[in-house]
Design a protein around this motif. Structure first.
Motif, PDB file in Angstrom:
ATOM      1  N   GLN A 119       0.603  -1.323   0.293  1.00  0.00           N
ATOM      2  CA  GLN A 119       0.023   0.174   0.102  1.00  0.00           C
ATOM      3  C   GLN A 119       0.921   1.142   0.030  1.00  0.00           C
ATOM      4  N   MET A 120       2.225   1.116   0.959  1.00  0.00           N
ATOM      5  CA  MET A 120       2.874   2.702   0.910  1.00  0.00           C
ATOM      6  C   MET A 120       3.549   2.825  -0.321  1.00  0.00           C
ATOM      7  N   THR A 121       3.863   1.864  -1.154  1.00  0.00           N
ATOM      8  CA  THR A 121       4.627   1.830  -2.458  1.00  0.00           C
ATOM      9  C   THR A 121       3.512   2.369  -3.315  1.00  0.00           C
ATOM     10  N   GLU A 122       2.219   1.992  -3.341  1.00  0.00           N
ATOM     11  CA  GLU A 122       1.272   2.453  -4.177  1.00  0.00           C
ATOM     12  C   GLU A 122       1.069   3.859  -4.144  1.00  0.00           C
ATOM     13  N   LEU A 123       0.860   4.165  -2.591  1.00  0.00           N
ATOM     14  CA  LEU A 123       0.804   5.758  -2.313  1.00  0.00           C
ATOM     15  C   LEU A 123       1.796   6.658  -2.815  1.00  0.00           C
ATOM     16  N   ALA A 124       3.199   6.026  -2.606  1.00  0.00           N
ATOM     17  CA  ALA A 124       4.199   6.822  -2.976  1.00  0.00           C
ATOM     18  C   ALA A 124       4.272   7.024  -4.560  1.00  0.00           C
ATOM     19  N   TYR A 125       3.754   6.079  -5.349  1.00  0.00           N
ATOM     20  CA  TYR A 125       3.629   6.194  -6.617  1.00  0.00           C
ATOM     21  C   TYR A 125       2.507   7.109  -7.065  1.00  0.00           C
ATOM     22  N   GLU A 126       1.466   7.465  -6.446  1.00  0.00           N
ATOM     23  CA  GLU A 126       0.392   7.984  -6.545  1.00  0.00           C
ATOM     24  C   GLU A 126       0.761   9.543  -6.531  1.00  0.00           C
ATOM     25  N   LEU A 127       1.511   9.796  -5.310  1.00  0.00           N
ATOM     26  CA  LEU A 127       2.064  11.206  -4.596  1.00  0.00           C
ATOM     27  C   LEU A 127       2.954  11.714  -5.842  1.00  0.00           C
ATOM     28  N   LYS A 128       3.829  10.786  -6.213  1.00  0.00           N
ATOM     29  CA  LYS A 128       4.774  11.054  -7.296  1.00  0.00           C
ATOM     30  C   LYS A 128       4.165  11.723  -8.620  1.00  0.00           C
TER      31      LYS A 128
END
Length: 281
Positions: A248-257
């Motif tokens: 989940q945190m990798t996906e969140l970082a991807y969306e934020l980026k």
């Protein structure tokens, strides 16, 4: 040069079908090494070949073409099967299929008894194996009264009592609730970290894969990605394309980026995300 526990060279495997030439190609030229002491996770959606490769690792299946070696023993030579299964134990998805006795300690003793181990040695192995998975307080319990996570830990203890150098977990947490999964994963990490047992974990839970030394991603019978968690998981769009999640945190970082925030792509855990957001302030 690292010592290899398992080596798969050009492995091809086809499941039989009614039409002789039309069997589905489950493994299509897989080359894979597992090093001794490694914690390797194999990911892939259903039908990707991940469980099929797992079953080759202790000679439940043998390749149509290519070779699999377990500690240098050729799995296609029937004389090696006994030794291979002692070296590479396997824990399956459903613990009920692996539990054979009506009392926990008798179940754990079953494997070493079949190996002809001395009774005093069996008792010691049962004690040590139950301790390793934190189930020593349940030794006199009936397995069918235990929770899913506890049953799975008993199944792991049963494999441990046979003293394997490597344990393959074939979606062993798939039937468990989150707390049962947590119990089993912490046992697996301890076996690897404390006891140096080589671990191959087949899973579709991304959070379990975060702990691995190395991840292999399979699709359509082939390996399509390989590396440590921080190099594999940031490939979010590639993972999603083959029907896999990322933590989940990798996906969140991807969306934020993607929305213009200058954030690291290789974030895997909540703690890492908190640290990174604090750094951005």
């Amino acid at each position: 040069m690292e010592d290899k526990m398992i080596e798969c060279n050009g492995v091809i495997y086809r499941y039989a079908s009614s039409d002789k030439d039309d069997g589905k190609l489950a493994l299509n030229g897989v080359n894979l090494q597992v090093n001794k002491g490694e914690f390797l996770v194999i990911l892939g959606r259903n039908g990707s070949g991940k469980s099929t490769i797992a079953k080759h690792m202790n000679a439940l299946l043998v390749p149509y073409d290519g070779k699999v070696y377990v500690d240098k023993l050729d799995t296609s030579d029937e004389r090696n099967i006994w030794d291979i299964r002692n070296k590479a134990g396997m824990v399956f998805q459903n613990p009920d299929n692996q539990i054979v006795a009506t009392i926990v300690e008798e179940d754990v003793a079953f494997g070493p008894e079949n190996l002809g181990v001395e009774p005093t040695e069996i008792k010691q192995r049962v004690d040590e194996s139950l301790k390793s998975v934190n189930m020593q307080d349940y030794r006199r319990h009936a397995p069918h009264l235990l929770s899913g996570g506890q049953k799975q830990r008993v199944a792991i203890a049963g494999v441990l009592a046979m003293r394997p150098e490597c344990i393959i977990f074939d979606e062993s947490t798939a039937m468990l609730d989150p707390s049962g999964r947590k119990e089993v994963i912490s046992s697996i990490k301890e076996l690897n970290g404390k006891h140096g047992i080589t671990i191959v974990l087949i899973t579709h839970y991304m959070e379990e894969a975060v702990e691995a030394d190395r991840i292999i991603v399979m699709d359509e019978g082939k390996i399509i990605m390989e590396g440590n968690p921080k190099s594999v998981f940031p490939n979010v769009s590639k993972m999603q394309k083959i029907g896999l999640d990322v933590p989940q945190m990798t996906e969140l970082a991807y969306e934020l980026k993607n929305s213009g925030i200058d954030i690291r792509k290789d974030i895997l855990t909540i703690d890492e995300m908190v640290d990174e957001l604090c750094r951005l302030k």
